[in-house]
Scaffold this motif. Structure first.
Motif, PDB file in Angstrom:
ATOM      1  N   ALA A 162      -1.869   4.212  30.710  1.00  0.00           N
ATOM      2  CA  ALA A 162      -1.145   2.965  30.438  1.00  0.00           C
ATOM      3  C   ALA A 162      -2.120   1.801  30.406  1.00  0.00           C
ATOM      4  N   VAL A 163      -1.901   0.877  29.471  1.00  0.00           N
ATOM      5  CA  VAL A 163      -2.682  -0.348  29.394  1.00  0.00           C
ATOM      6  C   VAL A 163      -1.705  -1.479  29.102  1.00  0.00           C
ATOM      7  N   PRO A 164      -1.793  -2.599  29.822  1.00  0.00           N
ATOM      8  CA  PRO A 164      -0.822  -3.679  29.624  1.00  0.00           C
ATOM      9  C   PRO A 164      -1.043  -4.413  28.305  1.00  0.00           C
ATOM     10  N   VAL A 165       0.045  -4.931  27.768  1.00  0.00           N
ATOM     11  CA  VAL A 165      -0.006  -5.785  26.581  1.00  0.00           C
ATOM     12  C   VAL A 165       0.114  -7.215  27.087  1.00  0.00           C
ATOM     13  N   LEU A 166      -1.036  -7.920  27.171  1.00  0.00           N
ATOM     14  CA  LEU A 166      -1.106  -9.252  27.768  1.00  0.00           C
ATOM     15  C   LEU A 166      -1.421 -10.276  26.703  1.00  0.00           C
ATOM     16  N   ALA A 167      -0.873 -11.455  26.882  1.00  0.00           N
ATOM     17  CA  ALA A 167      -1.154 -12.572  25.973  1.00  0.00           C
ATOM     18  C   ALA A 167      -1.144 -13.852  26.781  1.00  0.00           C
ATOM     19  N   GLY A 168      -2.368 -14.414  27.000  1.00  0.00           N
ATOM     20  CA  GLY A 168      -2.454 -15.679  27.720  1.00  0.00           C
ATOM     21  C   GLY A 168      -1.870 -15.629  29.109  1.00  0.00           C
ATOM     22  N   GLY A 169      -2.030 -14.552  29.830  1.00  0.00           N
ATOM     23  CA  GLY A 169      -1.488 -14.431  31.168  1.00  0.00           C
ATOM     24  C   GLY A 169      -0.035 -14.011  31.210  1.00  0.00           C
ATOM     25  N   HIS A 170       0.566 -13.764  30.060  1.00  0.00           N
ATOM     26  CA  HIS A 170       1.963 -13.334  29.989  1.00  0.00           C
ATOM     27  C   HIS A 170       2.019 -11.837  29.719  1.00  0.00           C
ATOM     28  N   GLN A 171       2.926 -11.156  30.399  1.00  0.00           N
ATOM     29  CA  GLN A 171       3.119  -9.726  30.236  1.00  0.00           C
ATOM     30  C   GLN A 171       4.160  -9.486  29.147  1.00  0.00           C
ATOM     31  N   LEU A 172       3.720  -8.864  28.021  1.00  0.00           N
ATOM     32  CA  LEU A 172       4.632  -8.598  26.916  1.00  0.00           C
ATOM     33  C   LEU A 172       5.085  -7.150  26.868  1.00  0.00           C
ATOM     34  N   GLY A 173       4.474  -6.290  27.659  1.00  0.00           N
ATOM     35  CA  GLY A 173       4.851  -4.884  27.652  1.00  0.00           C
ATOM     36  C   GLY A 173       3.662  -4.027  28.016  1.00  0.00           C
ATOM     37  N   ALA A 174       3.723  -2.767  27.571  1.00  0.00           N
ATOM     38  CA  ALA A 174       2.636  -1.838  27.880  1.00  0.00           C
ATOM     39  C   ALA A 174       2.534  -0.801  26.772  1.00  0.00           C
ATOM     40  N   LEU A 175       1.310  -0.269  26.620  1.00  0.00           N
ATOM     41  CA  LEU A 175       1.043   0.783  25.645  1.00  0.00           C
ATOM     42  C   LEU A 175       0.679   2.047  26.414  1.00  0.00           C
ATOM     43  N   TYR A 176       1.351   3.170  26.060  1.00  0.00           N
ATOM     44  CA  TYR A 176       1.144   4.434  26.766  1.00  0.00           C
ATOM     45  C   TYR A 176       0.607   5.468  25.783  1.00  0.00           C
ATOM     46  N   VAL A 177      -0.398   6.226  26.245  1.00  0.00           N
ATOM     47  CA  VAL A 177      -1.034   7.240  25.412  1.00  0.00           C
ATOM     48  C   VAL A 177      -1.170   8.517  26.232  1.00  0.00           C
ATOM     49  N   GLN A 178      -0.753   9.635  25.633  1.00  0.00           N
ATOM     50  CA  GLN A 178      -0.895  10.928  26.294  1.00  0.00           C
ATOM     51  C   GLN A 178      -2.206  11.551  25.820  1.00  0.00           C
ATOM     52  N   ALA A 179      -3.337  11.116  26.465  1.00  0.00           N
ATOM     53  CA  ALA A 179      -4.679  11.473  26.010  1.00  0.00           C
ATOM     54  C   ALA A 179      -5.374  12.472  26.918  1.00  0.00           C
ATOM     55  N   GLY A 180      -4.710  13.030  27.909  1.00  0.00           N
ATOM     56  CA  GLY A 180      -5.342  14.009  28.778  1.00  0.00           C
ATOM     57  C   GLY A 180      -5.843  13.392  30.066  1.00  0.00           C
ATOM     58  N   PRO A 181      -6.342  14.236  30.985  1.00  0.00           N
ATOM     59  CA  PRO A 181      -6.746  13.731  32.312  1.00  0.00           C
ATOM     60  C   PRO A 181      -8.002  12.877  32.303  1.00  0.00           C
ATOM     61  N   VAL A 182      -8.846  12.997  31.270  1.00  0.00           N
ATOM     62  CA  VAL A 182     -10.107  12.248  31.215  1.00  0.00           C
ATOM     63  C   VAL A 182     -10.110  11.403  29.951  1.00  0.00           C
ATOM     64  N   LEU A 183     -10.528  10.145  30.109  1.00  0.00           N
ATOM     65  CA  LEU A 183     -10.546   9.207  28.993  1.00  0.00           C
ATOM     66  C   LEU A 183     -11.984   8.757  28.765  1.00  0.00           C
ATOM     67  N   GLY A 184     -12.528   9.013  27.578  1.00  0.00           N
ATOM     68  CA  GLY A 184     -13.889   8.594  27.264  1.00  0.00           C
ATOM     69  C   GLY A 184     -14.000   7.088  27.149  1.00  0.00           C
ATOM     70  N   ASP A 185     -15.256   6.595  27.237  1.00  0.00           N
ATOM     71  CA  ASP A 185     -15.474   5.147  27.168  1.00  0.00           C
ATOM     72  C   ASP A 185     -14.996   4.582  25.837  1.00  0.00           C
ATOM     73  N   GLY A 186     -15.318   5.280  24.734  1.00  0.00           N
ATOM     74  CA  GLY A 186     -14.891   4.795  23.426  1.00  0.00           C
ATOM     75  C   GLY A 186     -13.389   4.781  23.285  1.00  0.00           C
ATOM     76  N   THR A 187     -12.727   5.815  23.808  1.00  0.00           N
ATOM     77  CA  THR A 187     -11.268   5.865  23.737  1.00  0.00           C
ATOM     78  C   THR A 187     -10.648   4.762  24.579  1.00  0.00           C
ATOM     79  N   ALA A 188     -11.220   4.514  25.770  1.00  0.00           N
ATOM     80  CA  ALA A 188     -10.695   3.454  26.636  1.00  0.00           C
ATOM     81  C   ALA A 188     -10.816   2.089  25.953  1.00  0.00           C
ATOM     82  N   GLU A 189     -11.974   1.834  25.323  1.00  0.00           N
ATOM     83  CA  GLU A 189     -12.156   0.546  24.648  1.00  0.00           C
ATOM     84  C   GLU A 189     -11.219   0.421  23.451  1.00  0.00           C
ATOM     85  N   LEU A 190     -11.031   1.523  22.724  1.00  0.00           N
ATOM     86  CA  LEU A 190     -10.106   1.491  21.592  1.00  0.00           C
ATOM     87  C   LEU A 190      -8.679   1.267  22.065  1.00  0.00           C
TER      88      LEU A 190
END
Length: 653
Positions: free
Chosen positions: A341-369
């Protein structure tokens, strides 16, 4: 008698003919016997025998010269062969093979120091018939090799196992016995770094090595030592080149990954700014992340989903989102079952969240993307919700975040983005960092964002700290302003540092690092909960700054005294030098200056009026002494340049 003389002359001619034709030694004796049968006796027979001995001696010397010439030719061929680049192992094999053939022995080998261990090991055996030599180790000080290294000279023995002139090693003696070796010759294998090994040749019969044979093997060892040195350097160079090649490939792969990541983030942001449908954005995220994606609103309502999501999986996503709550950390967090899960933030406001079923380990490039996808989703949701101010805050955050990354963005692109916000990055700005104990509170981020917009600056969160880029040239004043703004919030006040000014997009990262070092120094000095800049920290600021401003430090410390001396032709600076050079004694300072102590006392009072009455406190005194030394160095350097200029002007005149 004349006939016997003729027979003697015939015998001599036969001997000379044999010598000229390089006949075998047995035929020389046959010529003498023939003379005896022909009746040659007395002085004539003795003359024939003497000529036979002389002829045999000449023939022996010719044979030795031929053998020596052949051996030298072999050495030249060996040197030529070793002149080509070889690995260390191939070089040792060439040395041992040529050594065995050079003197006609049965076995040859090299001993070299064992890696990470005392003693020596056998290498590159040639002519051996047993396998007992595998990983054979000679203890330090044992064997003929140790005696050679101790004397730095060749040594040989006609029968190794019966020779008690050197210390024997049990395992080596067993191998010598198993190979049936007797005579052994060992010479130093000389290298540029010194003698570190030995070259051995051995025979399976008892024999005595001649001086010529010893000299030949010794010359081969000298040539081989040079070749071995070069082979070692070549192997090291090949290893370094291979390591550098791997690093280049890794850097190219990382650069390609960074470019791909940047292109993917730009594509997602372009979709959002183009007003695409949320489903289209989520579909693009799924393609980029190669994993199921779910976008939820601030209250957990599903906005869009993409990927192989069954009803149960969607329920799991939604349940995990509700149980985890709305995250504030912009870094992806693992909720379980490979769901990130990664929050969807805009100027300190919480607009929601984005969820990805990417497995137990997340690479640096995937995390940044994933973070970039969340920012694009924030822009899209803000546009759909009509939140223009929120979108502007999000764009401001992204701009400053891009200025703080180590992979530089194109300068013209950054300047265009800044101009859209009414910010000129070519104008002086200061970098301010605010750090709270623990994580920064959401309302502190909101307050900092409001402060940045009010001052027409930028704000973002970076590595858990609040970072601001504000217009101005005084980092200390900006740090105090931000500190006062955030200290009104409940809880402990933040620690705030400032650096700058910077007038280039590429210098923002350097300013941030300088401010971060200042912040760490404040923490180490116990100044938590206060504000400061590198300019406010005296000589400590000189150590923290990327660009040391010695002139500013001198002026801020003793500038008033320097100006007073220049305007009134006084000697206050000279008095300060004498005062500190004599350990802070006005009396000794007066003796050095050849003035009355009262004069020194009055000058010190005047100095206190100019730079503050507390100038003799240890911390102030340390800064003043440092400024005095820097001022003296600056004056000496300027005086060194002035005579050259005066000489040039004189020549022009």
């Amino acid at each position: 008698m004349s006939q016997k003389k003729d027979e003697a002359v015939a015998a001599v001619l036969a001997l000379l003919d044999l010598l000229a034709g390089e006949g075998p030694a047995s035929r020389f004796e046959a010529a003498v016997e023939e003379a005896r049968r022909q009746g040659v006796t007395g002085a004539d027979l003795r003359m024939v025998e003497q000529i036979k001995r002389l002829a045999l001696g000449i023939q022996a010397r010719l044979e030795r010269r031929q053998q020596w010439s052949a051996a030298l030719a072999t050495l030249v061929d060996t040197a030529s062969d070793l002149g080509s680049p070889h690995t260390v192992e191939d070089t040792l094999k060439i040395i041992t093979r040529r050594a065995r053939l050079l003197v006609g022995t049965d076995v040859s080998w090299v001993t070299l120091p064992a890696e990470g261990d005392d003693g020596f090991r056998l290498h590159s055996l040639d002519g051996h018939v047993t396998m007992l030599n595998a990983r054979l180790r000679l203890p330090e000080g044992a064997g003929l090799a140790a005696a050679v290294l101790a004397h730095r000279a060749p040594l040989w023995t006609p029968d190794y196992l019966t020779d008690d002139s050197f210390r024997h090693a049990g395992e080596l003696d067993q191998w010598i016995s198993a190979e049936g070796l007797h005579a052994v010759l060992a010479v130093p294998l000389s290298r540029a770094a010194g003698t570190e090994g030995t070259l051995h040749v051995a025979d399976r019969s008892v024999r005595h090595f001649s001086a010529d044979e010893t000299a030949l093997v010794n010359m081969l060892a000298e040539i081989g030592g040079v070749a071995l040195d070069r082979a070692l350097h070549l192997d090291e160079t090949r290893g370094e080149m291979s390591e550098l090649r791997d690093r280049v490939w890794q850097a190219e792969a990382e650069l390609a990954g960074a470019r791909g990541l940047f292109a993917a983030q730009e594509a997602l942001l372009d979709l959002a700014l183009g007003g695409c449908d949320p489903q289209q954005l989520v579909e693009e995220c799924r393609l980029r992340l190669d994993a199921p994606v779910l976008l939820c609103g601030a209250h957990g309502a599903v906005i869009a989903a993409a990927g192989d999501l069954s009803g149960r999986s969607r329920e799991e996503f939604t349940r995990a989102a509700k149980e985890a709550g709305t995250p504030w950390d912009p870094s992806p967090s693992l909720l379980g079952d490979g769901i990130w899960a990664v929050p969807v933030l805009a100027g300190g406001h919480q607009l929601g969240a984005l969820y990805v079923q990417a497995g137990p380990v997340l690479g640096d490039g995937t995390a940044e993307l994933l973070r970039g996808a969340a920012r694009a989703a924030a822009v899209l949701l803000s546009v759909e919700g009509g939140g223009g101010t929120v979108v502007e805050g999000q764009v401001r955050d992204e701009l400053l975040a891009d200025l703080l990354i180590s992979v530089p963005r194109p300068r013209d692109l950054l300047e265009r983005r800044a101009r859209r916000l009414g910010i000129g990055l070519d104008q002086p700005h200061v970098v301010v960092i605010a750090r709270f104990e623990g994580e920064a509170q959401p309302h502190a981020v909101t307050r900092a964002s409001s402060c940045a917009r009010r001052m027409n600056g930028l704000q973002t969160t970076h590595e858990g700290d609040i970072v601001l880029l504000l217009p101005g040239t005084d980092p200390g004043a900006a740090a105090r302003t931000v500190h006062d703004e955030l200290s009104s919030l409940p809880g402990r006040p933040p620690t705030v540092s400032g650096s700058g000014p910077v007038s280039d997009p590429g210098a923002v990262l350097h300013g941030y690092r300088e401010a971060a070092r200042c912040l760490d120094a404040m923490t180490a000095l116990g100044a938590v909960g206060t504000s400061a800049s590198t300019h406010d920290m005296g000589f400590v600021g000189l150590l923290l700054s990327d660009q040391v401003d010695a002139e500013r430090f001198i002026q801020s410390t003793i500038g008033a005294v320097l100006d007073y001396d220049e305007q009134r032709l006084t000697e206050l600076i000279r008095t300060l030098h004498a005062y500190f050079d004599t350990g802070g004694s006005p009396t000794y300072a007066a003796e050095r200056l050849h003035v009355h102590p009262n004069t020194v006392a009055r000058r010190l009072e005047r100095i206190g009026d100019l730079i503050g009455s507390d100038w003799q406190r240890p911390e102030r005194a340390l800064e003043i002494q440092l400024a005095l030394r820097m001022s003296r160095i600056r004056r000496v350097l300027r005086e060194r340049e002035e005579p050259a200029g005066d000489t040039a002007r004189a020549q022009d005149a």
